[in-house]
Design an enzyme around this catalytic site. Structure first.
Site, mmCIF file in Angstrom:
data_model
loop_
_atom_site.group_PDB
_atom_site.id
_atom_site.type_symbol
_atom_site.label_atom_id
_atom_site.label_comp_id
_atom_site.label_asym_id
_atom_site.label_seq_id
_atom_site.Cartn_x
_atom_site.Cartn_y
_atom_site.Cartn_z
ATOM 1 C CB CYS A 10 15.995 -5.329 -7.504
ATOM 2 S SG CYS A 10 16.071 -5.541 -9.360
ATOM 3 C CD GLU A 35 -10.397 -2.209 -8.896
ATOM 4 O OE1 GLU A 35 -9.816 -3.257 -9.182
ATOM 5 O OE2 GLU A 35 -9.796 -1.383 -9.735
ATOM 6 C CG HIS A 77 -29.269 11.902 -23.870
ATOM 7 N ND1 HIS A 77 -30.136 12.470 -24.971
ATOM 8 C CD2 HIS A 77 -28.187 12.613 -24.088
ATOM 9 C CE1 HIS A 77 -29.698 13.313 -25.561
ATOM 10 N NE2 HIS A 77 -28.433 13.492 -25.183
ATOM 11 C CE LYS A 100 -1.884 -5.881 -9.558
ATOM 12 N NZ LYS A 100 -2.482 -4.667 -9.613
ATOM 13 C CD1 TRP A 159 10.750 -5.086 -11.751
ATOM 14 C CD2 TRP A 159 9.188 -6.594 -11.035
ATOM 15 N NE1 TRP A 159 9.436 -4.918 -12.360
ATOM 16 C CE2 TRP A 159 8.700 -5.917 -11.940
ATOM 17 C CE3 TRP A 159 8.710 -7.720 -10.532
ATOM 18 C CZ2 TRP A 159 7.153 -6.170 -12.125
ATOM 19 C CZ3 TRP A 159 7.293 -7.798 -10.673
ATOM 20 C CH2 TRP A 159 6.672 -7.170 -11.607
ATOM 21 C CE LYS A 217 -7.715 1.302 -9.605
ATOM 22 N NZ LYS A 217 -7.952 0.813 -10.686
ATOM 23 N NE ARG A 275 11.636 -4.554 -3.269
ATOM 24 C CZ ARG A 275 11.963 -3.318 -2.790
ATOM 25 N NH1 ARG A 275 12.010 -2.999 -1.687
ATOM 26 N NH2 ARG A 275 12.429 -2.641 -3.956
ATOM 27 C CD GLU A 282 -8.514 3.175 -13.744
ATOM 28 O OE1 GLU A 282 -9.135 2.266 -14.437
ATOM 29 O OE2 GLU A 282 -8.124 2.523 -12.753
ATOM 30 C CG ASN A 303 15.838 -1.359 -7.460
ATOM 31 O OD1 ASN A 303 15.650 -1.599 -8.505
ATOM 32 N ND2 ASN A 303 15.152 -0.961 -6.436
ATOM 33 N N GLY A 304 17.340 -0.309 -10.655
ATOM 34 C CA GLY A 304 17.084 0.666 -11.155
ATOM 35 C C GLY A 304 17.110 0.553 -12.679
HETATM 36 C C1 AGP Z 1 -7.444 -2.990 -12.062
HETATM 37 O O1 AGP Z 1 -7.867 -2.109 -10.859
HETATM 38 C C2 AGP Z 1 -8.352 -4.510 -12.012
HETATM 39 N N1 AGP Z 1 -7.939 -5.034 -10.841
HETATM 40 C C3 AGP Z 1 -8.556 -4.913 -13.291
HETATM 41 O O2 AGP Z 1 -9.493 -4.259 -14.006
HETATM 42 C C4 AGP Z 1 -7.211 -5.285 -14.026
HETATM 43 O O3 AGP Z 1 -6.733 -3.866 -14.606
HETATM 44 C C5 AGP Z 1 -7.617 -6.025 -15.238
HETATM 45 O O4 AGP Z 1 -7.789 -7.285 -14.729
HETATM 46 C C6 AGP Z 1 -6.197 -6.393 -16.142
HETATM 47 O O5 AGP Z 1 -5.381 -6.614 -15.695
HETATM 48 P P1 AGP Z 1 -3.914 -6.712 -16.688
HETATM 49 O O6 AGP Z 1 -3.627 -5.153 -16.670
HETATM 50 O O7 AGP Z 1 -2.917 -7.500 -15.571
HETATM 51 O O8 AGP Z 1 -4.100 -7.506 -17.867
#
Ligand code: AGP
Length: 609
Positions: A2, A489, A505, A604, A74, A486, A27, A482, A100-101
């Protein structure tokens, strides 16, 4: 998290508060409000929705108050709504508070207050605080706040005003940030520096357990037990853009560094006081239903899917039931095995990903009990799931998910232990060890963050290549997925994550002189196997950076570089081991001049199929 803004001085408080809240809009929030001391009483105006809606309400009023507080919420406890918006007031209307918390013990406090005749107007945890202040108040607002914070457990940045003390703002801090802005004949309080930066660069940054009393003529700082504290002025040298990111150059780096707090917040209230049991009251499956569970399914996308893979591994290892996992874009087209006796877990940071939502709805159509793990209160996943277990990462702004992923791992670990305890498939010793190690993760994550320069050196090397490989076994393999995502992307380096035993393989053909290979080796029961895979790579000229824990140092002689993490139980190692992978991707992207917070082609929240 928040946004909080407060003003006390000779000028009108509302314009300052609204300007400050606008500086904190980035935020993320779902409602907003102000409380000002006007003609001997407190005037509160608050609304769900954007700041503009609050401004429209205020523009029809002439509030000349010179003391006031404001808040952008938030949501954590209680959906976004007008009545859950802050500020909150007590029964008498003499006090108003923003927070906030997370107040961990708000349920028991609220029960006591209700028994003593208090009337509540919201579903929030916050509201119990202002009613406690009302109870403790005997003429001294500072003392009433001190007595109140002694009663609450959890995290808080609290800011209180009272019409009984019109020239005063009282605030207190534990785990959630609060800064005091030092003006000329006026003073300010805020949850973040951008809110006051246009008016002052001279600030006090409150530490945990500190509180402050602001008057127009000065600021007194003390501990919440009343011991005076002499604060050094923190002169803010950041520009406004840096200030929005807490002093970091990008939201992604800010959010990587917020992970210790995010882990701590996500654990709050989910471990019994004697630290022997996981407590997941948000999931309404009875002990018998849990004990009788024959299996479950998990579905998610991207990084959330990778968190789901770790969750699958832990549930299978600890609760000894099969877990089916699919990416959400595949799940609903495979005639999935979910139904009344086969629950579905959906994981989504935003709670709005189209594929994940569609899978949730498919699971419900088939009669499955759907558990949603999401970071956004009031999101579609939160509203449509049968139960929702929130990650308390706070708003995640960078496109690349970091703190949300880590908190998804925490929830996944809690879920696995919780099911295993209900099924009696986990020994008390192991449960206690895992719970104890969970509680140590925030501090250990902070220690991993202190390895940032070591990781930066590796990133500079990796950034020179267009291909990179991540290898690992067991949980380390899931982490590879993961790590490679990262790196891809945000730095646009092509990367692949592979089971270490699978290289021979086919992919080994791509291991040429100097190519970067990140070997994850935290699963120490598989260390020997991983070492032989590393030697396969080295024999073909690959440059191998190893990520292991303190008790895996024997690895070092096989590596070109080692990143050695604090030791934790290997089932929890992904929470720590992902941090160097996040930093590696971040600094490789910086080296390559990529747009870290807004990488090309990505959004996002992917709200289309
Ligand atoms: C994460 O680094 C990516 N931007 C992307 O894979 C993301 O995790 C995926 O689109 C799922 O989003 P969500 O967790 O909001 O459902």
């Amino acid at each position: 998290m928040c946004g909080i803004v407060g003003y006390v001085g000779p000028n009108k408080a509302v314009p300052f508060i609204m300007e400050g809240l606008a500086k904190l809009e980035y935020r993320g929030y779902d409602s907003a409000g102000v409380a000002v001391l006007e003609n001997g009483s407190i005037e509160i105006r608050k609304t769900e929705g954007r700041l503009k809606k609050l401004a429209d309400i205020l523009e029809h009023e002439t509030l000349g108050a010179t003391t006031g507080i404001g808040h952008t919420r938030w949501a954590t406890h209680g959906r976004p709504s007008n009545r859950n918006a802050h500020p909150h007031s007590d029964c008498t209307g003499n006090f108003a508070l923003v927070h906030n918390g997370i107040i961990e013990n708000f349920t028991s406090i609220k029960e006591g207050l209700l028994e003593r005749g208090h009337k509540f107007t919201s579903e929030t945890d916050t509201e119990v605080v202002v009613h406690l202040i009302e109870e403790f108040y005997k003429g001294d607002l500072v003392r009433a706040v001190q007595d109140t914070v002694a009663e609450v457990r959890g995290s808080y940045a609290l800011v209180v005003v009272s019409c009984l003390h019109p020239d005063m703002i009282v605030c207190a801090r534990k785990d959630s940030p609060l800064v005091i802005g030092l003006g000329e004949g006026e003073n300010y309080v805020a949850s973040d520096i951008p809110a006051v930066l246009r008016h002052t660069r001279r600030t006090y940054v409150l530490e945990d357990g500190e509180m402050a009393v602001l008057r127009s003529g000065g600021v007194d700082v003390m501990t919440t037990t009343g011991r005076p504290v002499s604060k050094n002025v923190f002169n803010v040298t950041w520009d406004p853009v840096q200030a929005e990111r807490g002093g970091y150059p990008h939201f992604m780096l800010t959010e990587i560094h917020e992970q210790p707090r995010a882990i701590r917040d996500t654990l709050r209230g989910r471990i019994s006081e004697d630290r022997t049991r996981v407590v997941l009251d948000e999931v309404h499956l009875t002990r018998d239903e849990l004990a009788g569970l024959r299996g479950l399914a998990i579905t998610a996308c991207g990084t959330a899917y990778h968190a789901g893979m770790v969750t699958k591994y832990l549930i299978e290892r600890l609760a000894r039931i099969p877990v089916e996992i699919d990416v959400a874009s595949e799940f609903r087209y495979k005639d999935p095995l979910v139904g009344p006796d086969w629950p579905l877990v959906v994981i989504s940071q935003s709670g709005e990903t189209a594929d994940t939502l569609a899978s949730l709805r498919e699971g419900k159509r088939r009669g499955a009990h759907v558990i949603g793990i999401t970071n956004v209160v009031g999101s579609s996943v939160a509203r449509e799931a049968s139960d929702v277990v929130y990650t308390w990462a706070g708003p995640e702004i960078a496109v690349a998910s970091t703190k949300a992923y880590v908190t998804q791992l925490v929830v996944g670990s809690l879920l696995a232990i919780w099911i295993a305890q209900a099924k009696g498939t986990i020994s008390q010793d192991l449960a206690h060890e895992l719970i104890s190690e969970l509680n140590e993760l925030p501090e250990k994550a902070q220690r991993v963050l202190e390895m940032e320069d070591e990781v930066k050196a590796v990133a500079k090397f990796v950034a020179e290549w267009d291909d990179a490989f991540f290898i690992g076994r067991g949980l380390d393999f899931m982490l590879c997925l993961e790590g490679q995502l990262k790196l891809k992307e945000i730095s646009y380096i092509h990367a692949e994550g592979y089971p270490a035993g699978e290289l021979k393989h086919g992919t080994l053909a791509l291991i040429t002189e100097g190519v970067p290979v990140i070997a994850l080796a935290t699963q120490l029961d598989l260390l020997d196997k991983t070492i032989s895979n590393i030697t396969e790579v080295k024999a073909r000229g690959g440059h191998v950076t190893g990520v292991t824990m303190e008790n895996g140092r024997e690895l070092e002689k096989h590596l070109d570089h080692i990143l050695c993490l604090p030791r934790t139980h290997q089932y929890l190692a992904p929470v720590l081991a992902v941090i160097p992978l996040q930093l590696l991707s971040y600094y490789a992207a910086i080296e390559r001049g990529a747009d870290v917070d807004k990488p090309r082609n990505l959004a996002k929240s992917v709200t289309v199929e």
